[in-house]
Design an enzyme around this catalytic site. Sequence first.
Site, mmCIF file in Angstrom:
data_model
loop_
_atom_site.group_PDB
_atom_site.id
_atom_site.type_symbol
_atom_site.label_atom_id
_atom_site.label_comp_id
_atom_site.label_asym_id
_atom_site.label_seq_id
_atom_site.Cartn_x
_atom_site.Cartn_y
_atom_site.Cartn_z
ATOM 1 N N LYS A 1 0.313 -1.314 -0.087
ATOM 2 C CA LYS A 1 -0.369 -0.283 0.282
ATOM 3 C C LYS A 1 0.976 1.556 -0.180
ATOM 4 C CE LYS A 1 -3.645 2.944 2.971
ATOM 5 N NZ LYS A 1 -4.844 2.195 3.811
ATOM 6 N N GLU B 1 10.757 -4.413 4.666
ATOM 7 C CA GLU B 1 10.525 -6.704 3.800
ATOM 8 C C GLU B 1 10.173 -6.411 2.739
ATOM 9 O OE1 GLU B 1 8.873 -4.626 7.122
ATOM 10 O OE2 GLU B 1 9.109 -6.294 8.315
ATOM 11 N N GLU C 1 -5.427 -6.277 14.643
ATOM 12 C CA GLU C 1 -4.646 -5.452 14.390
ATOM 13 C C GLU C 1 -5.738 -4.469 14.496
ATOM 14 O OE1 GLU C 1 -2.818 -4.565 10.588
ATOM 15 O OE2 GLU C 1 -0.724 -4.654 11.654
ATOM 16 N N GLY D 1 -5.441 -1.510 4.448
ATOM 17 C CA GLY D 1 -3.826 -3.002 4.131
ATOM 18 C C GLY D 1 -4.675 -4.030 4.160
ATOM 19 N N ARG D 2 -5.187 -4.507 5.394
ATOM 20 C CA ARG D 2 -5.717 -5.596 6.375
ATOM 21 C C ARG D 2 -7.688 -6.270 5.667
ATOM 22 N NH1 ARG D 2 -4.778 -3.035 10.194
ATOM 23 N NH2 ARG D 2 -6.525 -1.617 11.939
ATOM 24 N N LYS E 1 9.051 -1.004 14.346
ATOM 25 C CA LYS E 1 9.820 -0.780 12.982
ATOM 26 C C LYS E 1 11.400 0.609 13.061
ATOM 27 C CE LYS E 1 5.592 -0.560 10.437
ATOM 28 N NZ LYS E 1 4.824 -0.810 9.069
ATOM 29 N N HIS F 1 -6.509 -33.637 17.391
ATOM 30 C CA HIS F 1 -5.048 -34.027 17.243
ATOM 31 C C HIS F 1 -3.847 -33.511 17.778
ATOM 32 C CE1 HIS F 1 -6.795 -37.772 15.198
ATOM 33 N NE2 HIS F 1 -7.538 -36.903 14.519
HETATM 34 O O1 LIG Z 1 0.839 -3.179 2.185
HETATM 35 P P1 LIG Z 1 2.368 -2.048 2.838
HETATM 36 O O2 LIG Z 1 2.209 -0.524 3.146
HETATM 37 O O3 LIG Z 1 3.400 -2.408 2.480
HETATM 38 O O4 LIG Z 1 1.913 -2.779 4.504
HETATM 39 C C1 LIG Z 1 2.504 -4.181 4.762
HETATM 40 C C2 LIG Z 1 1.746 -4.302 6.077
HETATM 41 O O5 LIG Z 1 2.510 -3.791 7.131
HETATM 42 C C3 LIG Z 1 2.416 -2.562 7.649
HETATM 43 O O6 LIG Z 1 3.333 -2.530 9.011
HETATM 44 C C4 LIG Z 1 0.867 -3.402 8.985
HETATM 45 O O7 LIG Z 1 0.742 -3.552 10.367
HETATM 46 C C5 LIG Z 1 -0.124 -3.199 7.863
HETATM 47 O O8 LIG Z 1 -1.237 -3.008 8.459
HETATM 48 C C6 LIG Z 1 0.298 -3.509 6.710
HETATM 49 O O9 LIG Z 1 -0.423 -4.568 6.108
#
Ligand SMILES: O=P(O)(O)OC[C@H]1O[C@H](O)[C@H](O)[C@@H](O)[C@@H]1O
Length: 575
Positions: A230, A236, A377, A291-292, A528, A408
């Site tokens: 986003k 990462e 979240e 994002g979620r 972060k 199990h």
């Molecule tokens: O889609 P992006 O901007 O790369 O974000 C990826 C993810 O990282 C963040 O740290 C948030 O905790 C998430 O809500 C998000 O989905």
Amino acid sequence: MTTLPARDLKLYRFESPKSAHVHELPLAHKGAWKALERHFRDQGRRFDLHQLFAGHGQRGEIFTAEGAGVYLDYSKNLVNAETMILLVQLARECALPQRIEAMFSGEKINNTEHRSVLHTALRMPPNSRLEVDGEDLMPQVQEVRRHMGEFAEQVRTGAWLGHTGKPIRHVVNIGIGGSDLGPMMAYEALRHYSQREIHFHFLSDVDGAAFAETVRELPADETLFIVCSKTFTTLETITNACTARDWLIAQLGEEGAVARHFAAVTTNIEQAQKFGIDPANMFGFWDWVGGRYSMTSAIGLSTMIAIGAAQFEEMLSGFHAMDEHFRKTPLENNLPALLGLLTVWYTNFFGARTQAVLPYSQYLKRMPSYLQQLTMESNGKHTTVDGDTVAYQTSPVYWGDNGINGQHSFYQLLHQGTQIVPCDFIGFCKPLEQIGNQHDLLMANLFAQSEALAFGKSAAEVRLENTPEELVPHRVFEGNRPSNTILIDRLTPHSLGALVALYEHSVFTQGVIWNVDSFDQWGVELGKALAKQTASQLADSSLPLRHDSSTNALIRRYRGCRSEDGSGGGMAAAS
Ligand SMILES: O=P(O)(O)OC[C@H]1O[C@H](O)[C@H](O)[C@@H](O)[C@@H]1O
């Protein structure tokens, strides 16, 4: 839902909210909350599922709700009709109906980021209109969907050719959090409907092993990377995307190859362009999609390539059907509202700290991971929308796994452990693979588990089986352990959409009751920022360490190890 006689309702005084935006009164001062506290103290904490069922012959048919193709049986919960009435009343006092309308109409309900929350717009049918601040959002939504469809179709049919003229056989989704979990869950869930000639991979972890293992056997000239982010700034994702680009150029020997092997999905077109992605392969979305909550945006590009545009539309129509159900159905029969309110009941009155999600479907094996981000979240917050510290528990820990495997391993605790763990069982009536009687066996286990949890097995019953006396206590099942059963005709793109939207709106319901902003995630920022600072200290061991003594010692030890194996960048000496 059964109704409580009007005379009983007079026992309670309820306030009507004047505003859709804020709680007029702190939660604990609301009439329905106080009534629920009394109700819990006087009855709820002693509810016994044996008695509740014995007292109401039709309980298993009445404590149910249905909508958008989803059947919810909530009869095996520690509730009676009065509990449900009070919970619904609480939702009304917290202005849930007004908050639902505020969300759907684009009010800026994500108040800490001053944003609308409009993932529901992504699933609106073609030709609908949604005006926000004087602008109809739907043309842009439709345009991105059209572009996705065109691109997906080219990749699926083999018309999209890689740098050396070969069609795409591998799609690697690079993303993390909402840019990974939704697409990965949807791909697994809808694998039955997917194009089998193309293989899908999901790369999220910055651990180099994840990249190495993903590309180990990939032919670069038949691989498409979709960089999903986003923000297009996530460490990462950008690291993995750069590594993938270097790998591709090294494999194919030309920088120009990037254009045919990379696509990007982002709200940050400028950054994606700087990265070198061809604007023709870029798919946008908007800051009003969290994002979620983004799997129905262009973040679903890999899903669309897997199942095709028509089935993707079916998935959207399933989401939309549940959106409409949530928006229009009275709270008494409203599936997401009921599910969310039951979670509030267990979290705030019974003190439950976790909620298990147990799909009886191999295809839904990633659903619990997906729901962990969605739920925790969103509602793992200790501050209300007004900035006050909450005086009550908020989101429980959601967890779970494929139900039958769980039987199990961890079900022991569900049956005989010392804490209350409300469970959601999810099952489908019709199998996607009809192999002998295997589906009946699978579903027999689902029904048996919810029955066993609810009704247990008494010492008298255990003794009737000639159990040696010393083993009797070990073989007793107390029962009275609550669960929901979510039963759906068949796992299809449509029903998956409805199921995910059910949980999205259950989370919304919980957030409204707890008065938190379910659409921000400030809690992920501190780690972060510290990681960024620490990364420089790992790269350059001359940089001084000013952390606490534990973190300093850990970093020194790490620097030492890295300099020993000679692999550390700038690891000359530990400071
Ligand atoms: O889609 P992006 O901007 O790369 O974000 C990826 C993810 O990282 C963040 O740290 C948030 O905790 C998430 O809500 C998000 O989905």
